[in-house]
Design a protein around this motif. Sequence first.
Motif, PDB file in Angstrom:
ATOM      1  N   ILE A  99       0.871  -1.178   0.000  1.00 41.09           N
ATOM      2  CA  ILE A  99       0.000   0.000   0.000  1.00 41.09           C
ATOM      3  C   ILE A  99       0.902   1.220   0.000  1.00 41.09           C
ATOM      4  O   ILE A  99       1.642   1.439   0.955  1.00 41.09           O
ATOM      5  N   HIS A 100       0.860   1.989  -1.069  1.00 42.69           N
ATOM      6  CA  HIS A 100       1.655   3.217  -1.200  1.00 42.69           C
ATOM      7  C   HIS A 100       0.716   4.376  -0.874  1.00 42.69           C
ATOM      8  O   HIS A 100      -0.288   4.572  -1.542  1.00 42.69           O
ATOM      9  N   THR A 101       1.051   5.128   0.154  1.00 41.49           N
ATOM     10  CA  THR A 101       0.168   6.226   0.558  1.00 41.49           C
ATOM     11  C   THR A 101       0.214   7.403  -0.400  1.00 41.49           C
ATOM     12  O   THR A 101      -0.714   8.197  -0.459  1.00 41.49           O
ATOM     13  N   GLY A 102       1.323   7.545  -1.132  1.00 37.26           N
ATOM     14  CA  GLY A 102       1.490   8.686  -2.020  1.00 37.26           C
ATOM     15  C   GLY A 102       2.167   9.868  -1.347  1.00 37.26           C
ATOM     16  O   GLY A 102       2.231  10.950  -1.918  1.00 37.26           O
ATOM     17  N   GLN A 103       2.689   9.668  -0.132  1.00 36.71           N
ATOM     18  CA  GLN A 103       3.333  10.769   0.585  1.00 36.71           C
ATOM     19  C   GLN A 103       4.436  11.390  -0.269  1.00 36.71           C
ATOM     20  O   GLN A 103       4.514  12.606  -0.393  1.00 36.71           O
ATOM     21  N   HIS A 104       5.313  10.575  -0.837  1.00 36.63           N
ATOM     22  CA  HIS A 104       6.264  11.038  -1.857  1.00 36.63           C
ATOM     23  C   HIS A 104       5.743  10.472  -3.165  1.00 36.63           C
ATOM     24  O   HIS A 104       5.613   9.269  -3.310  1.00 36.63           O
ATOM     25  N   PHE A 105       5.453  11.351  -4.123  1.00 36.87           N
ATOM     26  CA  PHE A 105       4.581  10.934  -5.212  1.00 36.87           C
ATOM     27  C   PHE A 105       5.101  11.137  -6.616  1.00 36.87           C
ATOM     28  O   PHE A 105       4.515  10.620  -7.554  1.00 36.87           O
ATOM     29  N   ASP A 106       6.193  11.853  -6.819  1.00 38.20           N
ATOM     30  CA  ASP A 106       6.606  12.062  -8.205  1.00 38.20           C
ATOM     31  C   ASP A 106       7.697  11.064  -8.607  1.00 38.20           C
ATOM     32  O   ASP A 106       8.148  10.255  -7.812  1.00 38.20           O
ATOM     33  N   ASN A 107       8.108  11.132  -9.851  1.00 37.25           N
ATOM     34  CA  ASN A 107       9.062  10.171 -10.386  1.00 37.25           C
ATOM     35  C   ASN A 107      10.360  10.136  -9.587  1.00 37.25           C
ATOM     36  O   ASN A 107      10.847   9.065  -9.246  1.00 37.25           O
TER      37      ASN A 107
ATOM     38  N   ILE B 205      11.289  -3.061  -6.506  1.00 32.04           N
ATOM     39  CA  ILE B 205      10.203  -3.223  -5.532  1.00 32.04           C
ATOM     40  C   ILE B 205       8.951  -3.593  -6.317  1.00 32.04           C
ATOM     41  O   ILE B 205       8.664  -2.972  -7.347  1.00 32.04           O
ATOM     42  N   PRO B 206       8.193  -4.596  -5.870  1.00 31.40           N
ATOM     43  CA  PRO B 206       6.944  -4.911  -6.578  1.00 31.40           C
ATOM     44  C   PRO B 206       6.043  -3.675  -6.638  1.00 31.40           C
ATOM     45  O   PRO B 206       6.032  -2.856  -5.721  1.00 31.40           O
ATOM     46  N   ASN B 207       5.318  -3.554  -7.726  1.00 32.00           N
ATOM     47  CA  ASN B 207       4.393  -2.430  -7.839  1.00 32.00           C
ATOM     48  C   ASN B 207       3.372  -2.476  -6.715  1.00 32.00           C
ATOM     49  O   ASN B 207       2.906  -3.559  -6.342  1.00 32.00           O
ATOM     50  N   PRO B 208       3.024  -1.314  -6.184  1.00 30.05           N
ATOM     51  CA  PRO B 208       2.013  -1.299  -5.123  1.00 30.05           C
ATOM     52  C   PRO B 208       0.679  -1.839  -5.635  1.00 30.05           C
ATOM     53  O   PRO B 208       0.293  -1.574  -6.780  1.00 30.05           O
ATOM     54  N   LYS B 209       0.012  -2.588  -4.797  1.00 32.14           N
ATOM     55  CA  LYS B 209      -1.339  -3.033  -5.137  1.00 32.14           C
ATOM     56  C   LYS B 209      -2.280  -1.839  -5.096  1.00 32.14           C
ATOM     57  O   LYS B 209      -3.226  -1.748  -5.870  1.00 32.14           O
ATOM     58  N   TYR B 210      -1.991  -0.911  -4.175  1.00 31.21           N
ATOM     59  CA  TYR B 210      -2.794   0.290  -4.016  1.00 31.21           C
ATOM     60  C   TYR B 210      -1.881   1.500  -3.961  1.00 31.21           C
ATOM     61  O   TYR B 210      -0.868   1.476  -3.281  1.00 31.21           O
ATOM     62  N   ASN B 211      -2.252   2.556  -4.653  1.00 29.11           N
ATOM     63  CA  ASN B 211      -1.593   3.846  -4.503  1.00 29.11           C
ATOM     64  C   ASN B 211      -2.677   4.834  -4.106  1.00 29.11           C
ATOM     65  O   ASN B 211      -3.563   5.148  -4.897  1.00 29.11           O
ATOM     66  N   LEU B 212      -2.618   5.287  -2.856  1.00 25.29           N
ATOM     67  CA  LEU B 212      -3.673   6.127  -2.299  1.00 25.29           C
ATOM     68  C   LEU B 212      -3.619   7.560  -2.800  1.00 25.29           C
ATOM     69  O   LEU B 212      -4.598   8.293  -2.676  1.00 25.29           O
ATOM     70  N   GLY B 213      -2.476   7.986  -3.330  1.00 25.26           N
ATOM     71  CA  GLY B 213      -2.359   9.326  -3.899  1.00 25.26           C
ATOM     72  C   GLY B 213      -2.552  10.454  -2.904  1.00 25.26           C
ATOM     73  O   GLY B 213      -3.035  11.522  -3.257  1.00 25.26           O
ATOM     74  N   ILE B 214      -2.148  10.221  -1.654  1.00 23.29           N
ATOM     75  CA  ILE B 214      -2.331  11.243  -0.618  1.00 23.29           C
ATOM     76  C   ILE B 214      -1.010  11.967  -0.388  1.00 23.29           C
ATOM     77  O   ILE B 214      -0.051  11.387   0.108  1.00 23.29           O
ATOM     78  N   GLY B 215      -0.961  13.212  -0.759  1.00 21.48           N
ATOM     79  CA  GLY B 215       0.235  14.021  -0.579  1.00 21.48           C
ATOM     80  C   GLY B 215      -0.100  15.461  -0.877  1.00 21.48           C
ATOM     81  O   GLY B 215      -1.156  15.775  -1.424  1.00 21.48           O
ATOM     82  N   GLY B 216       0.773  16.349  -0.501  1.00 20.45           N
ATOM     83  CA  GLY B 216       0.606  17.753  -0.824  1.00 20.45           C
ATOM     84  C   GLY B 216      -0.159  18.573   0.191  1.00 20.45           C
ATOM     85  O   GLY B 216      -0.206  19.786   0.063  1.00 20.45           O
ATOM     86  N   GLY B 217      -0.735  17.958   1.198  1.00 15.30           N
ATOM     87  CA  GLY B 217      -1.450  18.713   2.230  1.00 15.30           C
ATOM     88  C   GLY B 217      -0.572  18.920   3.451  1.00 15.30           C
ATOM     89  O   GLY B 217       0.619  18.626   3.446  1.00 15.30           O
TER      90      GLY B 217
END
Length: 131
Positions: free
Chosen positions: A39-47, A59-71
């Motif tokens: 589970i990738h929270t998206g805290q660090h999110f760019d390339n 690293i295996p691709n995350p099953k989930y990317n929550l896309g939470i960042g920037g706040g």
Amino acid sequence: MLKISTVIGARPQFIKASALSRQIKLFNENSSRIKESIIHTGQHFDNKMSDIFFRELDIPNPKYNLGIGGGTHGENTGRMIESIEKKILKESPDIAIVFGDTDSTLAASIACSKIKIPVAHIEAGLRSNNK
């Protein structure tokens, strides 16, 4: 089969998670005894802060990317708790693994604690400067 949910979101966590995922892959060579969902929270999110680590550290691709960042820290942590809880309930792991001391670590620990999923915490090392 042991089911593990690995929750990561920041560069230092990607590096630590790569070592764990490699060992799980080796352990599973002859038979799948551990199932890891990332589970990738998206805290660090760019390339440069995320994707490159997954590619270069295999690293295996995350099953989930929550896309939470920037706040703010509070906003992100609150949104992460809510989203992580949903994914953990869906995955129903035997244990969740968290790394370090980031918003992602705190959020996953709280979410898992509230729904009675054991948490294993892996840290980088001594930070007291008292060697």
